[in-house]
Motif scaffolding. Structure first.
Motif, PDB file in Angstrom:
ATOM      1  N   LEU A  66       0.829  -1.205   0.000  1.00  0.00           N
ATOM      2  CA  LEU A  66       0.000   0.000   0.000  1.00  0.00           C
ATOM      3  C   LEU A  66       0.868   1.262   0.000  1.00  0.00           C
ATOM      4  CD1 LEU A  66      -2.747   1.511   0.354  1.00  0.00           C
ATOM      5  CD2 LEU A  66      -2.401   1.250   2.814  1.00  0.00           C
ATOM      6  N   LEU A  67       1.847   1.325   0.906  1.00  0.00           N
ATOM      7  CA  LEU A  67       2.688   2.514   0.987  1.00  0.00           C
ATOM      8  C   LEU A  67       3.681   2.596  -0.168  1.00  0.00           C
ATOM      9  CD1 LEU A  67       1.354   2.866   3.747  1.00  0.00           C
ATOM     10  CD2 LEU A  67       3.520   3.726   4.551  1.00  0.00           C
ATOM     11  N   SER A  89       5.481   5.393  -4.945  1.00  0.00           N
ATOM     12  CA  SER A  89       5.845   5.323  -6.359  1.00  0.00           C
ATOM     13  C   SER A  89       4.972   6.255  -7.201  1.00  0.00           C
ATOM     14  CB  SER A  89       5.707   3.881  -6.853  1.00  0.00           C
ATOM     15  OG  SER A  89       6.119   3.786  -8.181  1.00  0.00           O
ATOM     16  N   LEU A  90       3.667   6.264  -6.914  1.00  0.00           N
ATOM     17  CA  LEU A  90       2.750   7.125  -7.672  1.00  0.00           C
ATOM     18  C   LEU A  90       2.997   8.608  -7.418  1.00  0.00           C
ATOM     19  CD1 LEU A  90      -0.584   5.116  -7.295  1.00  0.00           C
ATOM     20  CD2 LEU A  90       0.772   5.405  -9.380  1.00  0.00           C
ATOM     21  N   MET A  91       3.393   8.933  -6.184  1.00  0.00           N
ATOM     22  CA  MET A  91       3.592  10.342  -5.834  1.00  0.00           C
ATOM     23  C   MET A  91       5.015  10.828  -6.067  1.00  0.00           C
ATOM     24  SD  MET A  91       1.261  11.086  -2.490  1.00  0.00           S
ATOM     25  CE  MET A  91       1.490   9.647  -1.481  1.00  0.00           C
ATOM     26  N   SER A  92       5.908   9.900  -6.466  1.00  0.00           N
ATOM     27  CA  SER A  92       7.298  10.325  -6.672  1.00  0.00           C
ATOM     28  C   SER A  92       7.374  11.227  -7.885  1.00  0.00           C
ATOM     29  CB  SER A  92       8.211   9.122  -6.851  1.00  0.00           C
ATOM     30  OG  SER A  92       8.007   8.524  -8.114  1.00  0.00           O
ATOM     31  N   ASN A  93       8.263  12.187  -7.789  1.00  0.00           N
ATOM     32  CA  ASN A  93       8.477  13.130  -8.881  1.00  0.00           C
ATOM     33  C   ASN A  93       9.567  12.527  -9.759  1.00  0.00           C
ATOM     34  OD1 ASN A  93       8.733  15.304 -10.521  1.00  0.00           O
ATOM     35  ND2 ASN A  93       9.722  16.619  -9.019  1.00  0.00           N
ATOM     36  N   MET A 148       5.423  12.329   2.045  1.00  0.00           N
ATOM     37  CA  MET A 148       5.215  11.563   3.273  1.00  0.00           C
ATOM     38  C   MET A 148       3.987  12.070   4.026  1.00  0.00           C
ATOM     39  SD  MET A 148       7.508   9.250   3.207  1.00  0.00           S
ATOM     40  CE  MET A 148       7.337   8.559   4.842  1.00  0.00           C
ATOM     41  N   ALA A 149       3.789  13.389   4.035  1.00  0.00           N
ATOM     42  CA  ALA A 149       2.660  13.984   4.756  1.00  0.00           C
ATOM     43  C   ALA A 149       1.318  13.607   4.129  1.00  0.00           C
ATOM     44  CB  ALA A 149       2.807  15.497   4.796  1.00  0.00           C
ATOM     45  N   ASN A 150       1.326  13.263   2.836  1.00  0.00           N
ATOM     46  CA  ASN A 150       0.077  12.950   2.135  1.00  0.00           C
ATOM     47  C   ASN A 150      -0.199  11.462   1.987  1.00  0.00           C
ATOM     48  OD1 ASN A 150      -0.903  15.617   1.612  1.00  0.00           O
ATOM     49  ND2 ASN A 150       0.765  15.845   0.144  1.00  0.00           N
ATOM     50  N   LEU A 151       0.598  10.624   2.642  1.00  0.00           N
ATOM     51  CA  LEU A 151       0.354   9.184   2.574  1.00  0.00           C
ATOM     52  C   LEU A 151      -0.887   8.809   3.379  1.00  0.00           C
ATOM     53  CD1 LEU A 151       3.923   7.677   3.112  1.00  0.00           C
ATOM     54  CD2 LEU A 151       2.630   7.756   0.971  1.00  0.00           C
ATOM     55  N   PHE A 152      -1.641   7.836   2.870  1.00  0.00           N
ATOM     56  CA  PHE A 152      -2.746   7.251   3.636  1.00  0.00           C
ATOM     57  C   PHE A 152      -2.171   6.054   4.381  1.00  0.00           C
ATOM     58  CE2 PHE A 152      -5.006   9.579   0.379  1.00  0.00           C
ATOM     59  CZ  PHE A 152      -6.025  10.165   1.112  1.00  0.00           C
ATOM     60  N   ILE A 153      -2.221   6.144   5.718  1.00  0.00           N
ATOM     61  CA  ILE A 153      -1.597   5.120   6.552  1.00  0.00           C
ATOM     62  C   ILE A 153      -2.641   4.480   7.458  1.00  0.00           C
ATOM     63  CG2 ILE A 153       0.114   4.723   8.374  1.00  0.00           C
ATOM     64  CD1 ILE A 153       1.692   7.075   7.233  1.00  0.00           C
ATOM     65  N   PRO A 154      -2.784   3.150   7.402  1.00  0.00           N
ATOM     66  CA  PRO A 154      -3.697   2.488   8.342  1.00  0.00           C
ATOM     67  C   PRO A 154      -3.107   2.535   9.752  1.00  0.00           C
ATOM     68  CG  PRO A 154      -2.550   0.865   6.978  1.00  0.00           C
ATOM     69  CD  PRO A 154      -2.151   2.213   6.483  1.00  0.00           C
ATOM     70  N   VAL A 155      -3.898   2.988  10.705  1.00  0.00           N
ATOM     71  CA  VAL A 155      -3.397   3.143  12.080  1.00  0.00           C
ATOM     72  C   VAL A 155      -4.290   2.380  13.048  1.00  0.00           C
ATOM     73  CG1 VAL A 155      -2.703   4.796  13.848  1.00  0.00           C
ATOM     74  CG2 VAL A 155      -2.505   5.432  11.444  1.00  0.00           C
TER      75      VAL A 155
END
Length: 195
Positions: free
Chosen positions: A95-96, A101-105, A117-124
């Motif tokens: 997932l991460l 990979s999708l958000m990499s420039n 990193m701030a925009n990642l969706f993280i299961p908590v």
């Protein structure tokens, strides 16, 4: 070459999870300039260039040092998420990895930034569950590491024995004249028909 008392942690430190290796150091003056990039024990350090999304926790016994620009420091809010859970999630979760990979420039080299990193969706899950998940993954990874080491050692020994056997056969230390492979290994002999 050691130029000062303060270490510079780089991608190799994180990829190898070895914060004692390396010989990049900076002076007192340079450290004072770059104090905002100090890495603290318990920080999750993440690789950001080329090999993105590798993570390791800076151990308590690490030297005082700063981050190389190819790393990000993530400091967790301990009441919500543990460093070990986040580190394992970044390092092992599909997932991460997909999000990174999708958000990499990426043009020729994949790059991520602090905003990534701030925009990642993280299961908590709850803290107790995070501890169980991280401990389970650590155990599985340790077991697979041991199996990999055993397999690599077996391959090394077999290659060593193969080389010794070939050497002995070539130098005449063993007599291979008249040797035939076992029947199960022999290729079938085909009889040619007269035309």
């Amino acid at each position: 070459m050691k130029e000062g008392p303060y270490k510079v942690f780089n991608q190799r430190s994180v990829i190898d999870a070895d914060f004692s290796a390396g010989d990049n150091f900076i002076s007192e003056e340079k450290f004072a300039e770059l104090r905002g990039f100090t890495a603290f024990p318990g920080d999750v350090l993440v690789t950001t260039r080329g090999t993105i999304g590798r993570a390791a926790i800076l151990p308590d016994n690490a030297e005082v040092g700063i981050l190389h620009p190819c790393l990000l420091r993530v400091q967790v809010e301990k009441s919500k998420i543990t460093s070990s859970y986040l580190c394992r999630l970044i390092q092992e979760s599909h997932l991460l990895k997909t999000q990174l990979s999708l958000m990499s420039n990426s043009t020729t080299i994949e790059v991520i930034y602090s905003e990534t990193m701030a925009n990642l969706f993280i299961p908590v899950p709850p803290i107790t569950e995070q501890g169980l998940i991280a401990a389970f993954l650590d155990d599985v990874i340790r077991k697979f590491g041991a199996l990999t080491n055993d397999a690599n050692e077996s391959v090394r020994l077999l290659q060593e024995r193969r080389s010794a056997l070939i050497s002995a056969a070539v130098t005449g230390k063993i007599d291979v004249r008249g040797w035939q492979p076992p029947a199960s290994v022999q290729a079938p002999v085909l009889e040619a028909e007269a035309v």
